[in-house]
Design an enzyme around this catalytic site. Structure first.
Site, PDB file in Angstrom:
ATOM      1  N   ASP A 178       0.831  -1.204   0.000  1.00 52.36           N
ATOM      2  CA  ASP A 178       0.000   0.000   0.000  1.00 52.36           C
ATOM      3  C   ASP A 178       0.870   1.260   0.000  1.00 52.36           C
ATOM      4  O   ASP A 178       1.860   1.335   0.739  1.00 52.36           O
ATOM      5  CB  ASP A 178      -0.854  -0.032   1.279  1.00 52.36           C
TER       6      ASP A 178
ATOM      7  N   GLU B  22       1.934  -0.427  -4.937  1.00 45.90           N
ATOM      8  CA  GLU B  22       1.015   0.648  -5.299  1.00 45.90           C
ATOM      9  C   GLU B  22       1.809   1.934  -5.124  1.00 45.90           C
ATOM     10  O   GLU B  22       2.046   2.384  -4.016  1.00 45.90           O
ATOM     11  CB  GLU B  22      -0.209   0.670  -4.378  1.00 45.90           C
TER      12      GLU B  22
END
Ligand code: GLC
Length: 568
Positions: free
Chosen positions: A216, A275
């Site tokens: 993330d 990401e």
């Protein structure tokens, strides 16, 4: 025609590439997938109960969005304990059962790691609050004194990604940094204990049989917080060249180099996908084989349904992937954006409802949701199927988001009282937030929650979900689910060499590409039908997948993709 029929003709033997290079990865948002214990929230046992569905879909891997203990201030991306299962979702034993059920069906398991911030319920943060200013416990996070009289003004005017100030004051007067929600304090990646703890977490899940990780906001971990801290305007004006104080710093790759050693200490090596919302030219750093190994590319997701845009996105990203030694990734939908069936059905293609850009730069945020009276459902679905079939033929990994295989639309008109996403609340409703793509799936056309669970659903499902139920689509040849199954099944056998060759067509609306094994993909992005013989020079006869109604004669309908296998 079955895959086994096709395999010899396509020379499929001898391919030994690591699974992640050309995988179809299906993202599950656990709280909205299936609810086994009837508390309104999807859970781990619910996912296990749908293992056969996942097996039949033909995917290679499942990526689980966070299922860790969480107060759900940001849908689980506020993690209170990185090495456990949220009791609302089950137990570690349930997790082990899920991994076993997926592995038994040949499906790999990828879990989400959220290293930039923890939840404010994490024991470290509780400790930091109790221990007070100047304590070692506070040093695991980013605490600063405020400015102005009594330090009542935040240390800087920085804005959080969800809107509003990025600093929150605690009772004793200090402030802590939260790049996202107030309940998501940023961790201090200069602290050795923080680094060591994430290595422990990666090992914990790897030891439990997890095959890979989705990282993330991988570009935000390390920060240069030397005084004086710059203003938001100064931050915005700084180049993101590896030395920006907050974003995409070169030194973040020291973290990933260490993680790579962890991944490679397993057999087979664990994988990771970043990401990272960074300048294109810097994506290969994340995808490097000495680093995380693969990075998301969100360009298709940001493109309009338009031939030239798709062609440029593919060409550029294949080149970037080659630079890093990785394979490219492709994404049309995920838990942060308006579902692609809806995006393509709006009068402002590629835009959020109301014509606002669907991507807000700055802290790089993808907006979603909203009320859109002009949605043309059928057009959206037709284009979505064509875009998906185009994507699934590309070399590299395709990341799919739960519900897109049903052709599901965004739930745009959730009531304010039902919304959960902090972006909605922190923008006082100006941003609709991401709840519209997180509404629990419809498994059956009837029942209180369309088969999601026995009782209510944590986000209300609209009546029209009945039309998209998985059970109805399962038995219907021309359903979106049947298309996904067919394409994913074929894709297993077809994803061999990683090259792509563009073949000229006579039409600016039509893209055609060929893979090394002769597999060809033709997409008509225009509305008018085109003469297929002209486009393919009459060379391709064996149609194996088609995103809309049957081809009559040699006419490829508008907004349609077709896959061809080579002549034997
Ligand atoms: C990522 C996630 C998003 C989350 C944010 C903060 O962008 O995809 O859902 O809100 O990080 O963790």
């Amino acid at each position: 025609m079955t895959i086994t029929d096709l395999a010899p003709a396509l020379g499929l033997a001898g391919e030994n590439a690591p699974w992640w290079r050309q995988a179809a990865v299906y993202q599950i948002y656990p709280r909205s997938f299936a609810d086994a214990n009837a508390d309104g929230l999807g859970d781990i046992a619910g996912i296990t109960s749908r293992a056969d569905y996942l097996g039949a879909l033909g995917i290679d891997a499942v990526w689980l969005s966070p299922f860790y203990p969480s107060e759900l201030a940001d849908g689980g991306y506020d993690v209170a304990d990185y090495r456990d299962v949220d009791p609302k979702l089950g137990t570690l034993a349930d997790f082990d059962d899920l991994v076993a059920a997926l592995h038994a069906r040949g499906i790999k398991v990828v879990v989400d790691i959220v290293p930039n911030h923890s939840s404010d319920q994490h024991e470290w943060f509780r400790e930091a609050i109790d221990a007070g200013r100047g304590s070692a416990a506070r040093d695991r996070y980013i605490f600063r004194e405020g400015t102005g009289p009594d330090g009542a003004t935040p240390p800087t005017d920085w804005v959080s990604a969800f809107g509003g100030p990025a600093w929150e004051r605690v009772a004793d007067g200090q402030w802590y940094l939260h790049s996202f929600a107030i309940e998501q304090p940023d961790l201090n990646w200069a602290h050795p204990e923080v680094r060591a703890d994430f290595v422990r977490t990666l090992r914990f899940w790897s030891d439990r049989g997890v095959d890979g990780f989705r990282i993330d906001v991988a570009h935000m971990l390390t920060k240069d917080l030397s005084e004086p801290l710059p203003s938001q305007a100064q931050l915005d004006a700084m180049p993101q060249d590896g030395l920006h104080p907050l974003l995409d710093r070169d030194d973040v790759h020291e973290v990933y180099a260490e993680w790579r050693q962890v991944f490679d200490s397993y057999d087979p090596p664990r994988t990771a996908v970043a990401e990272a919302w960074v300048d294109k030219a810097r994506v290969p750093l994340y995808a490097s084989q000495q680093g995380l190994g693969q990075a998301f590319n969100f360009d298709l997701l940001e493109a309009d349904f338009e031939a030239e845009q798709f062609r440029v996105v593919v060409t550029d990203n294949l080149a970037l992937a080659a630079e890093s030694g990785s394979s490219s990734t492709w994404v049309l939908s995920n838990h942060d954006v308006v579902r692609h069936a809806t995006r393509y059905g709006l009068p402002h293609p590629g835009r959020a409802p109301g014509g606002r850009p669907s991507v807000k730069h700055g802290l790089e945020w993808v907006l979603t949701g909203g009320v859109e009276p002009q949605l043309d459902r059928e057009t959206g679905e037709r284009r979505a199927r064509a875009a998906t079939l185009f994507m699934l033929g590309l070399p590299g990994s395709s990341y799919l988001y739960q519900g897109e295989e049903l052709g599901l639309h965004e739930v745009a008109d959730l009531h304010a009282d039902d919304r959960q996403d902090p972006t909605f609340f922190r923008s006082a409703g100006a941003d609709f937030g991401r709840d519209g793509c997180r509404v629990p799936l419809p498994w059956t056309p009837d029942g209180a929650t369309f088969g999601f669970g026995a009782d209510g659903a944590h986000l209300p499902q609209p009546a029209w979900f009945a039309d998209y139920a998985a059970s109805t689509q399962e038995g219907t040849e021309d359903s979106t689910l049947s298309l996904y199954r067919r394409a994913l099944g074929l894709r297993h056998a077809l994803q061999t060499g990683e090259q792509l060759e563009w073949i000229d067509t006579d039409s600016a609306d039509v893209l055609r590409y060929r893979r090394p094994n002769g597999w060809e993909v033709v997409t008509n992005f225009g509305q008018a039908p085109v003469d297929l013989d002209a486009v393919t020079a009459g060379g391709m006869a064996r149609e194996i997948a088609l995103s809309s109604e049957p081809i009559e004669g040699a006419t490829l309908p508008g907004e349609t993709t077709v896959w061809f296998a080579p002549q034997r």
